[in-house]
Design a protein around this motif. Structure first.
Motif, PDB file in Angstrom:
ATOM      1  N   TRP A  14       3.953   4.732  -5.355  1.00 53.66           N
ATOM      2  CA  TRP A  14       3.333   4.337  -4.094  1.00 53.66           C
ATOM      3  C   TRP A  14       3.156   2.825  -4.065  1.00 53.66           C
ATOM      4  O   TRP A  14       3.463   2.173  -3.065  1.00 53.66           O
ATOM      5  N   SER A  37      -6.794   0.598  -2.240  1.00 52.28           N
ATOM      6  CA  SER A  37      -5.862   1.069  -1.204  1.00 52.28           C
ATOM      7  C   SER A  37      -6.638   1.663  -0.044  1.00 52.28           C
ATOM      8  O   SER A  37      -7.805   1.999  -0.162  1.00 52.28           O
ATOM      9  N   ASN A  67       6.574   1.104  -3.646  1.00 58.18           N
ATOM     10  CA  ASN A  67       7.135   1.310  -2.311  1.00 58.18           C
ATOM     11  C   ASN A  67       6.344   0.610  -1.212  1.00 58.18           C
ATOM     12  O   ASN A  67       6.855   0.424  -0.113  1.00 58.18           O
ATOM     13  N   ASN A  68       5.114   0.220  -1.500  1.00 61.48           N
ATOM     14  CA  ASN A  68       4.301  -0.497  -0.527  1.00 61.48           C
ATOM     15  C   ASN A  68       4.169  -1.977  -0.872  1.00 61.48           C
ATOM     16  O   ASN A  68       3.288  -2.658  -0.361  1.00 61.48           O
ATOM     17  N   SER A  69       5.054  -2.462  -1.710  1.00 58.70           N
ATOM     18  CA  SER A  69       5.037  -3.865  -2.118  1.00 58.70           C
ATOM     19  C   SER A  69       6.130  -4.634  -1.379  1.00 58.70           C
ATOM     20  O   SER A  69       6.923  -4.057  -0.632  1.00 58.70           O
TER      21      SER A  69
END
Length: 170
Positions: free
Chosen positions: A104, A169, A107-109
């Motif tokens: 996660w 998050s 992929n969110n970087s």
């Protein structure tokens, strides 16, 4: 989709199929009978090996996690962002919630796909979050995906830190 539902108003037409059996739903997902399924992070991590064996790339578009900081990634003090993980050895408990958390985060970087691939290639897999943390504190890896009490231990050490935890998050 019901005519007055939120989905209909958004132009999204879906059929929800109640299925409270992870084996049946994952098999239906692999066969193409379903295009999506809802799983807890634990179940998703457990099923990941089955998806990998089937050659199916399954993405979790969002996580609802209420551990509020109980799970995270610890790192040497010089590692201050996800970008710094490129070229580093990261201890990851395979097919676990912690592996899902690492994915996660990647992929969110803002990392490129090549950088993400390099990080994945350099992961060192362990059986449990405890084993991953022990490898980190023994100096065998540069970072580890783990949980409490190891996050607090890293935060209170002079040569390590919490790189990311679930309280960071949304």
């Amino acid at each position: 989709t019901a005519p007055d539902s939120l989905n209909a108003k958004l132009g999204v037409y879906v059929e929800y199929v109640p299925m409270n059996d992870a084996t049946a739903s994952s098999s239906a997902l692999i066969s193409g009978e379903l295009q999506g399924a809802g799983y807890t992070v634990n179940r998703y991590a457990f099923l990941q090996e089955k998806f990998d064996q089937a050659g199916l790339e399954v993405k979790m578009p969002f996580i609802t996690n209420f551990s509020n900081g109980g799970d995270g990634i610890i790192a040497r003090s010089g590692i201050v962002s996800v970008n710094d993980l490129v070229g580093k050895k990261i201890a990851v408990p395979k097919y676990s919630e912690a592996q899902t958390l690492v994915e996660w985060l990647l992929n969110n970087s803002s990392l490129t796909e090549a950088q993400r691939a390099k990080i994945r290639k350099d992961m060192v897999y362990f059986e449990t979050p405890d084993d991953a943390a022990k490898a980190f504190f023994a100096g065998n890896v540069d970072a580890a995906a783990t949980w409490e009490p190891y996050l607090t231990q890293a935060a209170s050490s002079t040569d390590s830190r919490i790189l990311f935890d679930t309280s960071m998050s949304t």
